[in-house]
Design a protein around this motif. Structure first.
Motif, PDB file in Angstrom:
ATOM      1  N   VAL A   1       0.841  -1.178   0.000  1.00 13.51           N
ATOM      2  CA  VAL A   1       0.000   0.000   0.000  1.00 13.51           C
ATOM      3  C   VAL A   1       0.887   1.241   0.000  1.00 13.51           C
ATOM      4  CG1 VAL A   1      -0.209   0.113   2.533  1.00 13.51           C
ATOM      5  CG2 VAL A   1      -1.991   1.099   1.089  1.00 13.51           C
ATOM      6  N   GLN A   2       0.441   2.268  -0.708  1.00 14.45           N
ATOM      7  CA  GLN A   2       1.166   3.539  -0.758  1.00 14.45           C
ATOM      8  C   GLN A   2       0.310   4.618  -0.091  1.00 14.45           C
ATOM      9  OE1 GLN A   2       0.668   1.726  -3.907  1.00 14.45           O
ATOM     10  NE2 GLN A   2       2.445   0.596  -3.131  1.00 14.45           N
ATOM     11  N   LEU A   3       0.975   5.470   0.673  1.00  7.49           N
ATOM     12  CA  LEU A   3       0.295   6.521   1.409  1.00  7.49           C
ATOM     13  C   LEU A   3       0.907   7.869   1.055  1.00  7.49           C
ATOM     14  CD1 LEU A   3       0.327   4.744   4.896  1.00  7.49           C
ATOM     15  CD2 LEU A   3      -1.533   4.752   3.242  1.00  7.49           C
ATOM     16  N   VAL A   4       0.072   8.832   0.734  1.00  8.79           N
ATOM     17  CA  VAL A   4       0.555  10.158   0.355  1.00  8.79           C
ATOM     18  C   VAL A   4      -0.202  11.209   1.156  1.00  8.79           C
ATOM     19  CG1 VAL A   4       0.868  11.826  -1.491  1.00  8.79           C
ATOM     20  CG2 VAL A   4       1.140   9.381  -1.962  1.00  8.79           C
ATOM     21  N   GLU A   5       0.542  11.947   1.983  1.00  8.27           N
ATOM     22  CA  GLU A   5      -0.066  13.005   2.784  1.00  8.27           C
ATOM     23  C   GLU A   5      -0.060  14.329   2.047  1.00  8.27           C
ATOM     24  OE1 GLU A   5       2.536  10.588   5.778  1.00  8.27           O
ATOM     25  OE2 GLU A   5       2.679  11.353   3.745  1.00  8.27           O
ATOM     26  N   SER A   6      -0.976  15.195   2.425  1.00 10.59           N
ATOM     27  CA  SER A   6      -1.022  16.549   1.897  1.00 10.59           C
ATOM     28  C   SER A   6      -1.763  17.433   2.893  1.00 10.59           C
ATOM     29  CB  SER A   6      -1.705  16.602   0.530  1.00 10.59           C
ATOM     30  OG  SER A   6      -3.041  16.159   0.619  1.00 10.59           O
ATOM     31  N   GLY A   7      -1.647  18.738   2.704  1.00  9.57           N
ATOM     32  CA  GLY A   7      -2.410  19.674   3.513  1.00  9.57           C
ATOM     33  C   GLY A   7      -1.629  20.414   4.576  1.00  9.57           C
ATOM     34  N   GLY A   8      -0.362  20.082   4.745  1.00 11.37           N
ATOM     35  CA  GLY A   8       0.429  20.780   5.737  1.00 11.37           C
ATOM     36  C   GLY A   8       0.714  22.213   5.322  1.00 11.37           C
ATOM     37  N   GLY A   9       1.267  22.977   6.258  1.00 13.18           N
ATOM     38  CA  GLY A   9       1.611  24.347   5.943  1.00 13.18           C
ATOM     39  C   GLY A   9       1.921  25.150   7.189  1.00 13.18           C
ATOM     40  N   LEU A  10       2.016  26.445   6.999  1.00 13.76           N
ATOM     41  CA  LEU A  10       2.295  27.384   8.084  1.00 13.76           C
ATOM     42  C   LEU A  10       1.006  28.092   8.478  1.00 13.76           C
ATOM     43  CD1 LEU A  10       4.207  29.046   9.904  1.00 13.76           C
ATOM     44  CD2 LEU A  10       4.580  30.563   7.935  1.00 13.76           C
ATOM     45  N   VAL A  11       0.632  27.967   9.742  1.00  9.52           N
ATOM     46  CA  VAL A  11      -0.576  28.601  10.242  1.00  9.52           C
ATOM     47  C   VAL A  11      -0.269  29.295  11.562  1.00  9.52           C
ATOM     48  CG1 VAL A  11      -2.172  27.002   9.114  1.00  9.52           C
ATOM     49  CG2 VAL A  11      -1.296  26.480  11.404  1.00  9.52           C
ATOM     50  N   GLN A  12      -1.213  30.106  12.009  1.00 10.48           N
ATOM     51  CA  GLN A  12      -1.059  30.785  13.283  1.00 10.48           C
ATOM     52  C   GLN A  12      -1.801  30.029  14.377  1.00 10.48           C
ATOM     53  OE1 GLN A  12      -2.403  34.837  12.557  1.00 10.48           O
ATOM     54  NE2 GLN A  12      -0.288  35.490  12.182  1.00 10.48           N
ATOM     55  N   ALA A  13      -1.378  30.224  15.589  1.00  9.92           N
ATOM     56  CA  ALA A  13      -2.061  29.607  16.727  1.00  9.92           C
ATOM     57  C   ALA A  13      -3.539  29.981  16.705  1.00  9.92           C
ATOM     58  CB  ALA A  13      -1.414  30.052  18.024  1.00  9.92           C
ATOM     59  N   GLY A  14      -4.381  28.968  16.957  1.00  8.33           N
ATOM     60  CA  GLY A  14      -5.822  29.174  16.938  1.00  8.33           C
ATOM     61  C   GLY A  14      -6.472  28.890  15.599  1.00  8.33           C
ATOM     62  N   ASP A  15      -5.677  28.748  14.551  1.00  7.97           N
ATOM     63  CA  ASP A  15      -6.206  28.463  13.223  1.00  7.97           C
ATOM     64  C   ASP A  15      -6.605  26.996  13.093  1.00  7.97           C
ATOM     65  OD1 ASP A  15      -4.116  30.688  11.186  1.00  7.97           O
ATOM     66  OD2 ASP A  15      -5.887  31.060  12.450  1.00  7.97           O
ATOM     67  N   SER A  16      -7.181  26.677  11.939  1.00  5.73           N
ATOM     68  CA  SER A  16      -7.543  25.292  11.617  1.00  5.73           C
ATOM     69  C   SER A  16      -6.795  24.843  10.374  1.00  5.73           C
ATOM     70  CB  SER A  16      -9.051  25.173  11.386  1.00  5.73           C
ATOM     71  OG  SER A  16      -9.773  25.477  12.560  1.00  5.73           O
ATOM     72  N   LEU A  17      -6.619  23.529  10.276  1.00  4.23           N
ATOM     73  CA  LEU A  17      -5.898  22.950   9.154  1.00  4.23           C
ATOM     74  C   LEU A  17      -6.432  21.534   8.955  1.00  4.23           C
ATOM     75  CD1 LEU A  17      -3.422  23.855   7.377  1.00  4.23           C
ATOM     76  CD2 LEU A  17      -1.997  22.530   8.939  1.00  4.23           C
ATOM     77  N   ARG A  18      -6.513  21.081   7.715  1.00  3.93           N
ATOM     78  CA  ARG A  18      -6.941  19.708   7.467  1.00  3.93           C
ATOM     79  C   ARG A  18      -5.881  18.973   6.664  1.00  3.93           C
ATOM     80  NH1 ARG A  18     -12.185  17.224   4.266  1.00  3.93           N
ATOM     81  NH2 ARG A  18     -10.953  17.836   2.442  1.00  3.93           N
ATOM     82  N   LEU A  19      -5.407  17.888   7.213  1.00  2.00           N
ATOM     83  CA  LEU A  19      -4.468  17.016   6.529  1.00  2.00           C
ATOM     84  C   LEU A  19      -5.227  15.890   5.847  1.00  2.00           C
ATOM     85  CD1 LEU A  19      -1.696  16.637   9.254  1.00  2.00           C
ATOM     86  CD2 LEU A  19      -2.007  18.462   7.576  1.00  2.00           C
ATOM     87  N   SER A  20      -4.683  15.442   4.721  1.00  2.00           N
ATOM     88  CA  SER A  20      -5.266  14.315   3.995  1.00  2.00           C
ATOM     89  C   SER A  20      -4.209  13.255   3.785  1.00  2.00           C
ATOM     90  CB  SER A  20      -5.798  14.770   2.633  1.00  2.00           C
ATOM     91  OG  SER A  20      -6.802  15.747   2.771  1.00  2.00           O
ATOM     92  N   CYS A  21      -4.658  12.012   3.717  1.00  3.38           N
ATOM     93  CA  CYS A  21      -3.778  10.888   3.421  1.00  3.38           C
ATOM     94  C   CYS A  21      -4.497  10.017   2.398  1.00  3.38           C
ATOM     95  CB  CYS A  21      -3.447  10.089   4.666  1.00  3.38           C
ATOM     96  SG  CYS A  21      -2.552   8.545   4.325  1.00  3.38           S
ATOM     97  N   ALA A  22      -3.976   9.985   1.183  1.00  4.83           N
ATOM     98  CA  ALA A  22      -4.555   9.169   0.120  1.00  4.83           C
ATOM     99  C   ALA A  22      -3.848   7.830   0.071  1.00  4.83           C
ATOM    100  CB  ALA A  22      -4.435   9.889  -1.213  1.00  4.83           C
ATOM    101  N   ALA A  23      -4.621   6.764   0.135  1.00  7.81           N
ATOM    102  CA  ALA A  23      -4.073   5.413   0.113  1.00  7.81           C
ATOM    103  C   ALA A  23      -4.349   4.764  -1.231  1.00  7.81           C
ATOM    104  CB  ALA A  23      -4.681   4.580   1.242  1.00  7.81           C
ATOM    105  N   SER A  24      -3.388   3.978  -1.705  1.00  5.54           N
ATOM    106  CA  SER A  24      -3.568   3.229  -2.943  1.00  5.54           C
ATOM    107  C   SER A  24      -2.933   1.860  -2.777  1.00  5.54           C
ATOM    108  CB  SER A  24      -2.957   3.978  -4.130  1.00  5.54           C
ATOM    109  OG  SER A  24      -1.571   4.173  -3.932  1.00  5.54           O
TER     110      SER A  24
END
Length: 123
Positions: A1-24
């Motif tokens: 199985v292969q896993l690929v993450e995405s969605g990271g970045g630079l944010v400020q405290a209190g913000d929201s962020l969503r990470l994704s992991c696509a599996a194949s």
């Protein structure tokens, strides 16, 4: 199985962020998937996991109430919704997949890892 993450970045405290992991690959046999993170100079640690079939979830105490793990089986994708992020959430976040029972039982990670995505939270 292969896993690929995405969605990271630079944010400020209190913000929201969503990470994704696509599996194949052989995704139908995955028993559980999860997120781990590794901050500079620290060991990789458990963040959250979700099981196949019943979507049972488990969280580290440090993220409970702020992070939500979920999955879209049709898209073979797992998510980590991160709300009210803090500077101590800064780390490389890794997707993990397990075909045995170790991740489901909270014993440890499975054998399959993604390449990681960087999350940086500024104060």
């Amino acid at each position: 199985v292969q896993l690929v993450e995405s969605g990271g970045g630079l944010v400020q405290a209190g913000d929201s962020l969503r990470l994704s992991c696509a599996a194949s690959g052989s995704t139908s046999s995955i028993d559980a998937m999860g997120w781990y993170r590794q901050a500079p100079g620290k060991q990789r640690g458990f963040v959250a996991r979700i099981t196949s079939g019943d979507d049972n979830t488990m969280y580290a105490d440090s993220v409970k109430g702020r992070f939500t793990i979920s999955r879209d089986n049709a898209r073979n994708t797992m998510y980590l919704q991160m709300n009210d992020v803090k500077p101590e959430d800064t780390a490389v976040y890794y997707c993990n997949a397990d075909f045995a029972l170790t991740l489901r039982m909270g014993i440890g990670p499975g054998d399959y890892w993604g390449q990681g995505t960087q999350v940086t939270v500024s104060s």
